[in-house]
Structure formats: structure tokens, C-alpha cells
Write a protein that holds these residues in place. Structure first.
Motif, PDB file in Angstrom:
ATOM      1  N   LYS A  31      46.398  43.384  35.566  1.00 21.03           N
ATOM      2  CA  LYS A  31      46.216  44.813  35.815  1.00 21.03           C
ATOM      3  C   LYS A  31      45.142  45.409  34.902  1.00 21.03           C
ATOM      4  CE  LYS A  31      50.962  45.609  37.227  1.00 21.03           C
ATOM      5  NZ  LYS A  31      52.270  45.859  36.587  1.00 21.03           N
ATOM      6  N   VAL A  32      44.777  44.649  33.866  1.00 24.36           N
ATOM      7  CA  VAL A  32      43.759  45.143  32.936  1.00 24.36           C
ATOM      8  C   VAL A  32      42.374  44.744  33.465  1.00 24.36           C
ATOM      9  CG1 VAL A  32      42.883  45.006  30.582  1.00 24.36           C
ATOM     10  CG2 VAL A  32      45.348  45.041  30.979  1.00 24.36           C
ATOM     11  N   ALA A  33      41.537  45.771  33.718  1.00 20.93           N
ATOM     12  CA  ALA A  33      40.244  45.518  34.368  1.00 20.93           C
ATOM     13  C   ALA A  33      39.387  44.525  33.582  1.00 20.93           C
ATOM     14  CB  ALA A  33      39.493  46.843  34.545  1.00 20.93           C
ATOM     15  N   LEU A  34      39.376  44.647  32.271  1.00 23.05           N
ATOM     16  CA  LEU A  34      38.550  43.753  31.454  1.00 23.05           C
ATOM     17  C   LEU A  34      38.992  42.298  31.609  1.00 23.05           C
ATOM     18  CD1 LEU A  34      36.354  43.278  29.261  1.00 23.05           C
ATOM     19  CD2 LEU A  34      38.111  43.745  27.538  1.00 23.05           C
ATOM     20  N   VAL A  35      40.326  42.099  31.663  1.00 22.36           N
ATOM     21  CA  VAL A  35      40.855  40.740  31.828  1.00 22.36           C
ATOM     22  C   VAL A  35      40.415  40.173  33.176  1.00 22.36           C
ATOM     23  CG1 VAL A  35      42.959  39.361  32.029  1.00 22.36           C
ATOM     24  CG2 VAL A  35      42.830  41.187  30.317  1.00 22.36           C
ATOM     25  N   ASP A  36      40.502  40.993  34.206  1.00 19.80           N
ATOM     26  CA  ASP A  36      40.074  40.554  35.545  1.00 19.80           C
ATOM     27  C   ASP A  36      38.585  40.217  35.572  1.00 19.80           C
ATOM     28  OD1 ASP A  36      42.097  40.208  37.294  1.00 19.80           O
ATOM     29  OD2 ASP A  36      42.067  42.230  38.114  1.00 19.80           O
ATOM     30  N   LEU A  37      37.808  41.031  34.893  1.00 21.41           N
ATOM     31  CA  LEU A  37      36.358  40.805  34.833  1.00 21.41           C
ATOM     32  C   LEU A  37      36.070  39.447  34.195  1.00 21.41           C
ATOM     33  CD1 LEU A  37      33.534  42.211  35.167  1.00 21.41           C
ATOM     34  CD2 LEU A  37      33.768  42.950  32.794  1.00 21.41           C
ATOM     35  N   ILE A  38      36.755  39.155  33.091  1.00 23.32           N
ATOM     36  CA  ILE A  38      36.493  37.896  32.377  1.00 23.32           C
ATOM     37  C   ILE A  38      37.011  36.704  33.183  1.00 23.32           C
ATOM     38  CG2 ILE A  38      36.890  36.594  30.255  1.00 23.32           C
ATOM     39  CD1 ILE A  38      37.115  39.276  28.789  1.00 23.32           C
TER      40      ILE A  38
END
Lengths: 326, 326
Positions: A31-38
């Protein structure tokens, strides 16, 4: 040249690997956008997926691929990815598979946290699936991998290593994970302890053969194929099998000269002097012979299984790891 | 001033904590000399052991301390220690509890590996003890802690945060572990879901109260008591509750001035300007009120338990975390 390379071997289970890739992608959602990006960035860098391949082939040979095989494959791939992300912090690496490393793009802070995150996702998935046998194997592997790396680091600083410690290090830091892949794959398919042990041993022997070959390539590989200059281990003062052998079996004056240059600061080490010393004194032939012995042992571990295309594939993999040039 | 501080509360279960310390020491033993050296170094730095204290008190209140309580306490302390070792790499910290940090003494490489090692030891112990319920709780906590830190980091870069996200971050990165301590302690003592939930909620509310107080102290603490200068969060561009409130409830021109200085590079940020702004606009009172509400909620969570000295101790702990000055 080996009969088949990894891509050719993988081809045999293309459909299973495709399914794995879909499930792996799903397992990384956050749910954390930064985690998804990485994680999207990580997924773009398609590696050879050797570990999922080992899990799935081990399931195939031991009885067939099941839902648990996929969960096992995701678990080891998440652990492996976590380790790579942490390794790049550890080594201050700028690139990984020609992409800038996570630490280079997002800094060490985020790379350390992402490694922890990936590991926890793998473990959570195993807990959710009640794969407690996998957890037992995998947590011991995480311990062995970190302990093996720490042992290597402490030996490296002192420029002090012998064959016994070398084998302990490569068993812990490399072979343990490949062994785990094969054991997990087998466990997903059978409860037969003999088969499970055979696959665990196959993975262990394959892993040792693989790592010795890796260490040989640091002396005799082709820099452009490897994508890095030769002698990296020498510069890091890592004593690997070819060098350990040569140091023990060469004239004292030559040994003295090699030790002298290796004690210098990284930039001053005469890498070519060390490489030539190892070649001249039989270090490569010796390590190559040992690697092939482990590859043969691995193939023998498969003997309890009936002949099948999956058994041939694993056997070819054991040939491949000691003959590869990159 | 609170009725009792942590040392006074710990005193109640001195014998149990002593036993915990012995078992914790044993759990860290390794055959690798460097690992042993570093764990001895870690053991010398006696922290307050708040997490084992929470586990053991939660067991006491829920039925009594058992072998599983100690295993739970070791698991959370190993996880917490692993996190601290990784945090110091993440923050490039030079010291920890007035000792040089692991990364400062042995470099990042070893610190990252030691963190992985400590975590794996904790998980292995849980697997060996078949404490699968602990594993389910703890792996989710590892995920929440890393995801919470990553969310905070991404918000920090953009100087963008609101109350909702702030509570999500502190719940994940801080309260999740304290909640896990209490849940694990309760699970070790009882199978009563109502009691387990009560302790999990107690830990969650305690953790949120604790973190808000931590964030308040960055504005109003005594630098010598805290052992670090005030305004650390401001310099890192972290928007915590006192500042989030003040930014939302102050005249536009003041807000503009604060945003302007916080957008500057770390050294150029006018920390005193921001601290005074928050104090003047009610940020401290507001955060203090909210922290005390959570502390009260935590005490209410204890209401289902019979009165005992352990219940009083946990209640005093809830008072302590919001009144502490360091």
C-alpha cells in the motif's frame, strides 16, 4: 561447452515459470507507493531466476509441482532478492544487472529497509500458508548466509584462509541457499525423507561447484563476458580455492612476493602478478578438478530418481555450473 | 512526575529479567569468532530492556510466566536489536547508548550482516520451539516496521504529511513492536482471545503514546537529558504531530516562513524558528493532549484483568511514557 545453458534448461518448464512470475509479482504488492515503485524497479531487472527454477525442477523430479512449490519458489526468490539488495549496500555497489542499484538510486537507508521488507514478506507468506517446514529450513539458511559472509569478512581482513575454512564459507554463503531451494521443492512434492535428503545434497554439491567455478572465473574469465574486471577477489584480499592451493604448493620466494603485494592497499595490489602465480602453480587445474568432483557428486545424488526430462535437466545444470564462462 | 520510572517498574520482576538475560546471552552464541565478538559488544550495552519487560509483565497479568514467555521475550529483543543495528547503518549513526555503533567500529558491511544474523536467530528459535503463533505476529511486525519507515522516508522527502499518515507511520514503525511484545506475552500465558486482544491493544496504544511523547521531546526536551540536540526531526524534515498541528492551525504568513526554512538544506534550517512557531501555536499542548488520550486508552485496555501488582506496573508504565523527560 555444456550441453544446455540455463535458458535452454528453463525452457522445459516455461509455463510453470510464467505462473511463478505472476505470483511473485502479486506477492510484492504494497500500500506504500514508494515500496511499490521500488518493487516494480526490481521486477524490471529480469534475472535468470535460477532459484525458482531449482525449486520447481526439484518438485517435478520428486512428484510434481503443487501450490506449495510456488510458495516455496516465491519464498526463496524473496529471500534471494532481499540478500542482493543488502549485498549492494554492503559492497557499495553502483549497479546490479546493468541497472543502477537500489542504494545508488534511493540511498542506503531505503535499501536496508527494502531488504528487511522483502524478507518479511517471504516469511509472512510461509506463515500464512502454514509452511512451517519451509520456515525451519529458510531461517537456518538466513543464519548460515549471514554467518558465512561474516566469517569470510573476518578471514579477508587477516589475509588468512585455508581449504577447510574456504569450504565452510562457500557452503554457508552460497550452497546453503541452493540446497534450500532443492529441499523446499522436494518437500512440496513428497514426504519421502530419502528423496528430500537427496535433493538437499544435490543442491549443496551444486552450490559448492557453482561457487568454485565463480572463484576460478575471477582468475581466468573474460572481463567483457563477466561484465567486471578480473581479480576482484584479489583486490578485496579474498583467498579463494585457486589461490589457497597455489600458496600452499609453490616455491617460498614466489609465495613471499604474492603475500607482499596482497598486503598492499587495494590500488597498489599487482593483480596480474597474483593471477600469473596461480596459473603457473596449478591453482586453476586443482580448483577445476575439485569443482567437477562436486558436480559429479551432485549428479550421483539424482540416481535414486527415475529417469525423466527433469532429471536430465538437473543433471545438465550440474554440468553447466562448472563449465560456464560467465 | 510519574509515580515510577522504568527501573522501578522493572524491579518488580527482577528475577524473571535476570533469567531472561541469561537465556538471551545463550541465544546469541556463534561458532564464528567475529560474530561472538560483536554480540559480546552488544551485550555490554545494557539497554532498558523495555520490550522483554513488556512481554514478561503481559504474561504475568494474563496468567503467569512460562518457557514460552522467555522465548517470546528473546524473539522480540533479537528483532529489536537487529532493527537498531540496521537503523544505525540507515542513519549513519556514530554512537548508540554512548558506545560507538557497530557500523562505526566494524563498517556497514558487517552491521547489515549482523542485523540479518540477529533476526534469523530470533526466527530460528521460534521455529525450533514451534511457536508458530509468535512467528505469525512477528513477521507481520517486521513488515510493518520496514513499511512504516519507508512511508516516513517518502513523506519526509516531500515535506508532506498529515495527521492520518502520521498515525499510520507511528503505528507501523513504533507501536507495532510494542503491541507485539504484549500480544506475545499474553499468548504465552493464555488462549483467551479477549485477554490477548486486550494486551495487543494496550501495547498499540502505549506505543502511540510513547512515540508522540518522543516527538514532543524533540521540541521541548532538555538536550543534556536526551543526549542529543533538539530539533533533530526538524533537520531531517520529518513532520511530527506538534508541527503538523501548528502548520494547520496558524496564520498563513507564519506557516509560509516555516515552510521556507524547512525547505532549505539541513544546515541552513532555522531550528529555533520552527520550535518557537510550534510552541506559540499550540502544537505542544495539542500533541500532549493526544498522547495522554492514548495513555488513558491503554490503561482502559487493562480493565478486564483483575487488580494485581503487575496490572499496576503496566498502568504506571502507561503514565510514565507520556510524562518522561528523556
Amino acid at each position: 561447452m555444456p550441453k544446455r545453458n540455463i535458458s535452454e534448461i528453463s525452457h522445459l518448464i516455461d509455463e510453470d515459470l510464467k505462473r511463478f512470475n505472476e505470483l511473485f509479482k502479486q506477492s510484492l504488492k504494497s500500500k506504500v507507493a514508494l515500496v511499490d515503485l521500488i518493487t516494480r524497479y526490481i521486477l524490471k531487472q529480469k534475472g535468470k531466476k535460477v532459484r525458482p527454477l531449482l525449486v520447481l525442477l526439484s518438485s517435478k523430479i520428486a512428484g510434481g509441482v503443487s501450490g506449495r512449490s510456488y510458495r516455496g519458489a516465491i519464498l526463496v526468490e524473496l529471500l534471494h532478492t532481499a540478500t542482493l539488495v543488502h549485498d549492494d549496500v554492503v559492497d557499495n555497489a553502483e549497479t546490479r544487472r546493468s541497472f543502477p542499484s537500489i542504494n545508488a538510486v534511493w540511498k542506503n537507508k531505503i535499501a536496508v529497509l527494502m531488504g528487511d521488507y522483502l524478507l518479511s514478506r517471504g516469511l509472512m507468506q510461509a506463515v500464512d500458508g502454514s509452511d512451517y517446514d519451509f520456515l525451519k529450513v529458510i531461517t537456518n539458511t538466513v543464519r548460515r548466509m549471514s554467518e558465512g559472509e561474516l566469517l569470510q569478512t573476518s578471514k579477508t581482513r587477516k589475509l588468512d584462509n585455508d581449504e577447510e575454512t574456504y569450504f565452510r564459507i562457500i557452503s554457508d554463503k552460497t550452497a546453503s541457499l541452493l540446497s534450500t531451494c532443492c529441499e523446499v521443492g522436494a518437500r512440496a512434492a513428497t514426504e519421502d525423507d530419502e528423496k528430500i535428503k537427496a535433493m538437499r545434497d544435490f543442491g549443496e554439491n551444486l552450490g559448492i561447484a557453482f561457487q568454485i567455478r565463480d572463484d576460478i572465473l575471477d582468475f581466468v574469465g573474460t572481463s567483457s563476458l563477466l561484465g567486471k574486471p578480473l581479480g576482484g577477489d584479489i583486490k578485496e584480499k579474498k583467498l579463494t580455492l585457486p589461490l589457497i592451493y597455489a600458496l600452499k604448493n609453490s616455491p617460498a620466494d614466489e609465495v613471499k612476493q604474492v603475500i607482499k603485494t596482497m598486503k598492499a592497499s587495494e590500488k597498489k595490489i599487482d593483480v596480474n602478478l597474483v593471477i600469473e602465480f596461480v596459473k603457473r602453480n596449478g591453482g586453476i587445474e586443482y580448483a577445476d578438478k575439485v569443482a567437477k568432483e562436486y558436480s559429479e557428486k551432485a549428479k550421483q545424488n539424482l540416481s535414486i530418481f527415475e529417469n525423466s526430462e527433469y532429471k536430465s535437466a538437473l543433471s545438465d545444470l550440474a554440468d553447466f555450473v562448472v563449465e560456464r564462462t560467465k
